[in-house]
Motif scaffolding. Structure first.
Motif, PDB file in Angstrom:
ATOM      1  N   ALA A   6       0.839  -1.208   0.000  1.00  0.00           N
ATOM      2  CA  ALA A   6       0.000   0.000   0.000  1.00  0.00           C
ATOM      3  C   ALA A   6       0.873   1.256   0.000  1.00  0.00           C
ATOM      4  N   VAL A 186      -8.445   3.096   3.968  1.00  0.00           N
ATOM      5  CA  VAL A 186      -7.676   1.860   4.160  1.00  0.00           C
ATOM      6  C   VAL A 186      -8.585   0.710   4.625  1.00  0.00           C
ATOM      7  N   LEU A 204       2.615   2.776  11.976  1.00  0.00           N
ATOM      8  CA  LEU A 204       1.163   2.720  11.799  1.00  0.00           C
ATOM      9  C   LEU A 204       0.465   1.882  12.865  1.00  0.00           C
TER      10      LEU A 204
HETATM   11  N1  GLU Z   1       0.414   4.301   2.435  1.00  0.00           N
HETATM   12  C1  GLU Z   1       1.027   4.100   3.712  1.00  0.00           C
HETATM   13  C2  GLU Z   1       2.502   4.391   3.619  1.00  0.00           C
HETATM   14  O1  GLU Z   1       3.081   4.325   2.541  1.00  0.00           O
HETATM   15  C3  GLU Z   1       0.829   2.696   4.249  1.00  0.00           C
HETATM   16  C4  GLU Z   1      -0.550   2.500   4.712  1.00  0.00           C
HETATM   17  C5  GLU Z   1      -0.823   1.123   5.291  1.00  0.00           C
HETATM   18  O2  GLU Z   1      -0.004   0.209   5.134  1.00  0.00           O
HETATM   19  O3  GLU Z   1      -1.883   0.971   5.869  1.00  0.00           O
HETATM   20  O4  GLU Z   1       3.099   4.697   4.645  1.00  0.00           O
END
Ligand code: GLU
Length: 300
Positions: A6, A186, A204
């Motif tokens: 992602a 998400v 995260l």
């Molecule tokens: N887009 C996010 C990033 O590059 C990651 C989001 C996720 O893994 O939930 O940090």
């Protein structure tokens, strides 16, 4: 079992992104699982198609593949609108006229950004006050969280829990310019894409209770989570897009893909020495038990 990449295509990937992508891929593929790709290009001010194309070329260069077509968050507004309306019907959403933090909401949040726990003041406005404010400003939209403890078993970090009202507060689901926030997108996308395993950086970790709670409210399934320790620059700083020296464009001038993969695999304790190796060759060597749990510096 399905894992996912992602990435946020707001620039070139850096070593930290490659670390998460490699390990998410290995966790899925070593379990015989699928792997999907989602480009988190929600923020029109920061994301561009050329960055998306670059991210895909970089993943391919590294030797990482995915199943099916990539999903672009910028094209999924209808799905996010469905989730937003569902929560609205549940009476959980209110307009927030405060000016700070709105713009940050659609980016992946990081604990170090000092995001404050919102005190819920706009949730207590009277209808008349709200009316008056609507005339002067376009609001962001927040979801009201309950006084509830959310805990979950993380594959690497053990049990993690957060008291939503105290530790997180009412959070933004839609920015004042209409862009849906990362937390909402998400959750909708992981469910729509059939993701059952989320492997990502531990920056995260503190977003996960919010995401678990949103899944609950929207009757969506919970994936399992594994939050990786962070790679730090040699001086202990968090890697960021501005660290040009650890960006893939630079690294490609120094290393072949197997050499770079070998360095990451060594940091992940999947191999003893940083020898050249491909992601496919690492599949049989992957195990959750081998992975380090503490953040670590890496020099390349
Ligand atoms: N887009 C996010 C990033 O590059 C990651 C989001 C996720 O893994 O939930 O940090």
């Amino acid at each position: 079992m399905t894992g996912r990449f992602a990435p946020s295509p707001s620039g070139r990937m850096h070593l930290g992104n490659l670390w998460s992508c490699l390990l998410a891929w290995l966790a899925a593929r070593s379990a015989g699982g699928g792997m999907v790709l989602r480009l988190e290009d929600l923020d029109p001010d920061r994301c561009r198609q050329e960055y998306c194309d670059q991210v895909m070329r970089d993943l391919e260069w590294l030797g990482l593949d995915w199943d099916g077509r990539p999903v672009y968050q910028s094209r999924r507004t209808e799905a996010y609108a469905w989730a937003f309306q569902t929560l609205e019907k549940q009476g959980r959403i209110y307009p927030c006229f405060c000016t700070r933090a709105e713009r940050l909401a659609a980016s992946a949040p990081h604990r170090s950004d000092g995001t404050a726990v919102y005190d819920g003041r706009c949730g207590r406005l009277s209808p008349a006050e709200r009316e008056a404010l609507f005339k002067v400003r376009r609001p962001a939209w927040r979801v009201r969280v309950p006084d509830e403890e959310i805990s979950f078993p993380d594959r690497l970090q053990g049990y993690f829990s957060e008291q939503l009202a105290r530790d997180c507060g009412d959070f933004i689901l839609r920015r004042s310019d209409g862009v849906y926030a990362y937390q909402l997108a998400v959750v909708v996308d992981d469910a729509c894409m059939g993701v059952t395993q989320v492997v990502r950086g531990s920056d995260l970790l503190s977003s996960t209770p919010r995401q678990l709670w949103l899944q609950e409210q929207l009757s969506l399934p919970h994936p399992e989570y594994g939050h990786l320790p962070l790679l730090l620059a040699p001086d202990g700083r968090r890697l960021a897009k501005r660290d040009r020296d650890l960006e893939l464009g630079q690294l490609q001038g120094q290393y072949t893909a197997p050499e770079l993969v070998g360095r990451l695999a060594c940091a992940a304790r999947l191999i003893d020495r940083p020898q050249a190796i491909t992601p496919h060759e690492l599949i049989p060597l992957f195990s959750w038990e081998k992975l380090p749990k503490e953040d670590m510096t890496i020099s390349v």
